[in-house]
Design a protein around this motif. Structure first.
Motif, PDB file in Angstrom:
ATOM      1  N   TYR A  40       0.831  -1.209   0.000  1.00  0.00           N
ATOM      2  CA  TYR A  40       0.000   0.000   0.000  1.00  0.00           C
ATOM      3  C   TYR A  40       0.863   1.256   0.000  1.00  0.00           C
ATOM      4  O   TYR A  40       0.592   2.211  -0.726  1.00  0.00           O
ATOM      5  N   ARG A  41       1.925   1.227   0.766  1.00  0.00           N
ATOM      6  CA  ARG A  41       2.797   2.404   0.807  1.00  0.00           C
ATOM      7  C   ARG A  41       3.584   2.578  -0.487  1.00  0.00           C
ATOM      8  O   ARG A  41       3.926   3.678  -0.870  1.00  0.00           O
ATOM      9  N   MET A  42       3.846   1.496  -1.167  1.00  0.00           N
ATOM     10  CA  MET A  42       4.550   1.591  -2.449  1.00  0.00           C
ATOM     11  C   MET A  42       3.610   1.993  -3.583  1.00  0.00           C
ATOM     12  O   MET A  42       4.020   2.678  -4.508  1.00  0.00           O
ATOM     13  N   LEU A  43       2.353   1.570  -3.506  1.00  0.00           N
ATOM     14  CA  LEU A  43       1.433   1.758  -4.625  1.00  0.00           C
ATOM     15  C   LEU A  43       0.367   2.821  -4.389  1.00  0.00           C
ATOM     16  O   LEU A  43      -0.161   3.387  -5.342  1.00  0.00           O
ATOM     17  N   GLY A  44       0.000   3.060  -3.131  1.00  0.00           N
ATOM     18  CA  GLY A  44      -1.043   4.040  -2.833  1.00  0.00           C
ATOM     19  C   GLY A  44      -2.430   3.596  -3.281  1.00  0.00           C
ATOM     20  O   GLY A  44      -3.317   4.414  -3.436  1.00  0.00           O
ATOM     21  N   ALA A 130       5.218  10.707  -4.475  1.00  0.00           N
ATOM     22  CA  ALA A 130       5.913  11.637  -5.365  1.00  0.00           C
ATOM     23  C   ALA A 130       7.436  11.430  -5.352  1.00  0.00           C
ATOM     24  O   ALA A 130       8.133  11.903  -6.245  1.00  0.00           O
ATOM     25  N   LEU A 131       7.923  10.716  -4.348  1.00  0.00           N
ATOM     26  CA  LEU A 131       9.366  10.458  -4.274  1.00  0.00           C
ATOM     27  C   LEU A 131       9.794   9.531  -5.413  1.00  0.00           C
ATOM     28  O   LEU A 131       9.012   8.690  -5.861  1.00  0.00           O
ATOM     29  N   PRO A 132      11.040   9.632  -5.837  1.00  0.00           N
ATOM     30  CA  PRO A 132      11.562   8.635  -6.775  1.00  0.00           C
ATOM     31  C   PRO A 132      11.426   7.234  -6.156  1.00  0.00           C
ATOM     32  O   PRO A 132      11.528   7.086  -4.934  1.00  0.00           O
ATOM     33  N   GLU A 133      11.230   6.221  -6.989  1.00  0.00           N
ATOM     34  CA  GLU A 133      10.924   4.872  -6.510  1.00  0.00           C
ATOM     35  C   GLU A 133      11.939   4.337  -5.510  1.00  0.00           C
ATOM     36  O   GLU A 133      11.562   3.740  -4.502  1.00  0.00           O
ATOM     37  N   ARG A 134      13.210   4.510  -5.754  1.00  0.00           N
ATOM     38  CA  ARG A 134      14.234   3.951  -4.852  1.00  0.00           C
ATOM     39  C   ARG A 134      14.216   4.659  -3.497  1.00  0.00           C
ATOM     40  O   ARG A 134      14.410   4.030  -2.468  1.00  0.00           O
ATOM     41  N   GLN A 135      13.993   5.981  -3.487  1.00  0.00           N
ATOM     42  CA  GLN A 135      13.885   6.699  -2.221  1.00  0.00           C
ATOM     43  C   GLN A 135      12.649   6.221  -1.464  1.00  0.00           C
ATOM     44  O   GLN A 135      12.699   5.998  -0.250  1.00  0.00           O
ATOM     45  N   ARG A 169      17.871  11.749   1.206  1.00  0.00           N
ATOM     46  CA  ARG A 169      17.212  12.471   0.109  1.00  0.00           C
ATOM     47  C   ARG A 169      15.703  12.304   0.178  1.00  0.00           C
ATOM     48  O   ARG A 169      14.953  13.258  -0.056  1.00  0.00           O
ATOM     49  N   GLY A 170      15.247  11.110   0.517  1.00  0.00           N
ATOM     50  CA  GLY A 170      13.809  10.869   0.644  1.00  0.00           C
ATOM     51  C   GLY A 170      13.190  11.697   1.760  1.00  0.00           C
ATOM     52  O   GLY A 170      12.122  12.287   1.595  1.00  0.00           O
ATOM     53  N   ARG A 171      13.868  11.759   2.895  1.00  0.00           N
ATOM     54  CA  ARG A 171      13.356  12.564   4.027  1.00  0.00           C
ATOM     55  C   ARG A 171      13.299  14.044   3.660  1.00  0.00           C
ATOM     56  O   ARG A 171      12.342  14.745   3.998  1.00  0.00           O
ATOM     57  N   ARG A 172      14.361  14.525   2.963  1.00  0.00           N
ATOM     58  CA  ARG A 172      14.340  15.929   2.527  1.00  0.00           C
ATOM     59  C   ARG A 172      13.184  16.172   1.559  1.00  0.00           C
ATOM     60  O   ARG A 172      12.497  17.188   1.641  1.00  0.00           O
ATOM     61  N   GLY A 173      12.969  15.230   0.655  1.00  0.00           N
ATOM     62  CA  GLY A 173      11.863  15.358  -0.291  1.00  0.00           C
ATOM     63  C   GLY A 173      10.513  15.373   0.408  1.00  0.00           C
ATOM     64  O   GLY A 173       9.631  16.178   0.075  1.00  0.00           O
ATOM     65  N   LEU A 174      10.344  14.504   1.393  1.00  0.00           N
ATOM     66  CA  LEU A 174       9.088  14.479   2.161  1.00  0.00           C
ATOM     67  C   LEU A 174       8.899  15.774   2.934  1.00  0.00           C
ATOM     68  O   LEU A 174       7.806  16.346   2.951  1.00  0.00           O
TER      69      LEU A 174
END
Length: 188
Positions: A40-44, A130-135, A169-174
């Motif tokens: 769910y968190r990966m796909l929404g 909205a984050l890039p998949e790997r992040q 990077r993911g945390r900064r993006g969030l």
């Protein structure tokens, strides 16, 4: 294999592989909710998450008779299967454009609190998606699936340092996305 590194699921997987229905049920009961949350968190998308989680469990059931203890932890293998299924689904989703978004059921407490919670949840889900998949994968594995950084890095087949970089990077993006969506709130 020492008891320190012994796979905690080994006995259940081996018993399920021999056709033990109770062991199969125990594996599903312990792993299916985690796979649902991961997907769910990966796909929404709740329906897609259910499909992915069920397919991951089906693959685990089919693999159980051939499971080789010591090769990899069962939980790590199952996470990798679910992540791969999520990526397959994301690739297919990109190919099919939809004009209408699916409705989501309302199963919250009261109308006012439910609205506030849903709004906050949607903001976080939108920022995560909205984050890039790997992040997104790194954030989901470490923060939502509670895997250690070493486990998540191994699952993603990257170094711990690379994982830490993805997490940062993911945390900064969030933080940036959530600050834009709700300037009155701060992300911690």
């Amino acid at each position: 294999m020492s008891s320190v590194t012994k796979d905690p699921d080994e006995d259940l997987v081996l018993r399920a592989g021999r056709g033990d229905a109770a062991a199969s049920r125990a594996l599903v009961e312990s792993k299916l909710p985690r796979m649902m949350r991961l997907a769910y968190r990966m796909l929404g998308d709740r329906q897609a998450a259910e499909d992915v989680a069920q397919e991951a469990m089906l693959r685990a059931w089919k693999q159980a008779p051939r499971w080789q203890p010591g090769a990899a932890r069962f939980d790590t293998w199952l996470h990798r299967v679910a992540i791969n299924l999520c990526y397959d689904h994301l690739r297919r989703r990109r190919e099919v454009l939809r004009d209408v978004l699916p409705d989501r059921p309302d199963d919250g407490p009261g109308p006012d609190q439910a609205w506030i919670d849903r709004d906050r949840t949607r903001q976080v889900e939108a920022a995560l998606l909205a984050l890039p998949e790997r992040q997104r994968e790194a954030i989901v594995l470490c923060h939502y699936q509670d895997l250690s950084q070493a486990e998540a890095a191994g699952l993603m087949e990257i170094s711990v340092e690379a994982l830490e970089s993805l997490l940062a990077r993911g945390r900064r993006g969030l933080k940036a996305a959530l600050a834009d969506l709700a300037p009155e709130r701060t992300v911690q």
